[in-house]
Design a protein around this motif. Structure first.
Motif, mmCIF file in Angstrom:
data_model
loop_
_atom_site.group_PDB
_atom_site.id
_atom_site.type_symbol
_atom_site.label_atom_id
_atom_site.label_comp_id
_atom_site.label_asym_id
_atom_site.label_seq_id
_atom_site.Cartn_x
_atom_site.Cartn_y
_atom_site.Cartn_z
ATOM 1 N N LYS A 44 0.797 -1.353 -0.106
ATOM 2 C CA LYS A 44 0.197 -0.081 -0.074
ATOM 3 C C LYS A 44 1.009 1.091 0.084
ATOM 4 O O LYS A 44 0.557 2.139 -0.866
ATOM 5 C CB LYS A 44 -0.790 0.186 1.380
ATOM 6 N N ALA A 45 1.788 1.299 0.849
ATOM 7 C CA ALA A 45 2.837 2.436 1.031
ATOM 8 C C ALA A 45 3.239 2.593 -0.502
ATOM 9 O O ALA A 45 3.480 3.902 -1.007
ATOM 10 C CB ALA A 45 3.888 2.196 1.934
ATOM 11 N N GLY A 46 3.971 1.590 -1.235
ATOM 12 C CA GLY A 46 4.627 1.595 -2.421
ATOM 13 C C GLY A 46 3.688 2.318 -3.416
ATOM 14 O O GLY A 46 4.252 3.044 -4.140
ATOM 15 N N TRP A 47 2.599 1.735 -3.541
ATOM 16 C CA TRP A 47 1.555 2.105 -4.484
ATOM 17 C C TRP A 47 1.282 3.480 -4.431
ATOM 18 O O TRP A 47 1.056 4.517 -5.108
ATOM 19 C CB TRP A 47 0.212 1.581 -4.477
ATOM 20 N N LEU A 52 1.824 9.446 -5.754
ATOM 21 C CA LEU A 52 2.107 10.674 -5.170
ATOM 22 C C LEU A 52 3.179 11.487 -5.705
ATOM 23 O O LEU A 52 3.148 12.636 -6.181
ATOM 24 C CB LEU A 52 1.983 11.146 -3.494
ATOM 25 N N LEU A 53 4.067 10.601 -6.035
ATOM 26 C CA LEU A 53 5.478 11.228 -6.409
ATOM 27 C C LEU A 53 5.624 11.087 -8.050
ATOM 28 O O LEU A 53 6.125 12.343 -8.383
ATOM 29 C CB LEU A 53 6.537 10.564 -6.033
ATOM 30 N N LEU A 54 5.269 10.223 -8.574
ATOM 31 C CA LEU A 54 5.171 10.274 -10.129
ATOM 32 C C LEU A 54 3.547 10.051 -10.671
ATOM 33 O O LEU A 54 3.149 8.979 -10.797
ATOM 34 C CB LEU A 54 5.800 9.212 -10.694
ATOM 35 N N GLY A 58 2.253 6.759 -12.071
ATOM 36 C CA GLY A 58 1.526 5.836 -11.102
ATOM 37 C C GLY A 58 0.278 5.587 -11.314
ATOM 38 O O GLY A 58 -0.024 4.145 -11.106
ATOM 39 N N VAL A 59 -0.550 6.431 -11.736
ATOM 40 C CA VAL A 59 -1.871 6.059 -12.096
ATOM 41 C C VAL A 59 -2.008 5.211 -13.444
ATOM 42 O O VAL A 59 -2.624 4.187 -13.151
ATOM 43 C CB VAL A 59 -2.935 7.440 -12.411
#
Length: 134
Positions: A44-47, A52-54, A58-59
């Motif tokens: 969860k933290a990784g996703w 949020l950063l990329l 990421g989406v």
């Protein structure tokens, strides 16, 4: 009006629409990450960090990698909500337990169904039935 032609207005509206759709998808992904019980805390933290950063990448990666599971989880959640609502409607329409008439018959039918499924033993069923019929 010459400074901002109609075509530029169209492109501006299109980009605004795409931005709103991307935000909607981002919020949907964040809620899916938190609702997924099979995903570990580190997953969860990784996703979340990736989204949020990329954000655009990421989406896109999340939808490609977990889009099918996202749909299945949402449908399962909708079915659970519908089943809970139907159960609530049935119990509300049946009236208070122990009452006479349709409410008592509905409660007795529910007890018989639980006994058939194995959720109640014969002794538990008899006790609940006696309590209901008193």
């Amino acid at each position: 009006m010459d400074d901002y032609p109609l075509l530029e207005l169209f492109w501006t509206m299109l980009w605004f629409f795409l931005w709103v759709m991307w935000l909607f998808l981002l919020f949907k992904i964040v809620t899916d990450v938190f609702r997924d019980h099979e995903l570990s805390g580190w997953g969860k933290a990784g996703w979340l960090i990736l989204c949020l950063l990329l954000p655009f990448l990421g989406v896109l990666v999340y939808v490609i990698a977990r889009g099918t599971g996202m749909t299945q989880r949402e449908m399962a959640r909708a079915k659970e909500t519908e089943a809970a609502f139907q159960d609530y409607v049935r119990t509300s329409a049946a009236g208070p337990p122990g009452g006479s008439g349709v409410g008592g018959a509905a409660e007795l039918a529910r007890l018989a169904e639980l006994k058939e499924k194995g959720a109640l033993t014969e002794e538990e069923f008899r006790k609940a039935k006696a309590k209901l019929l008193v």
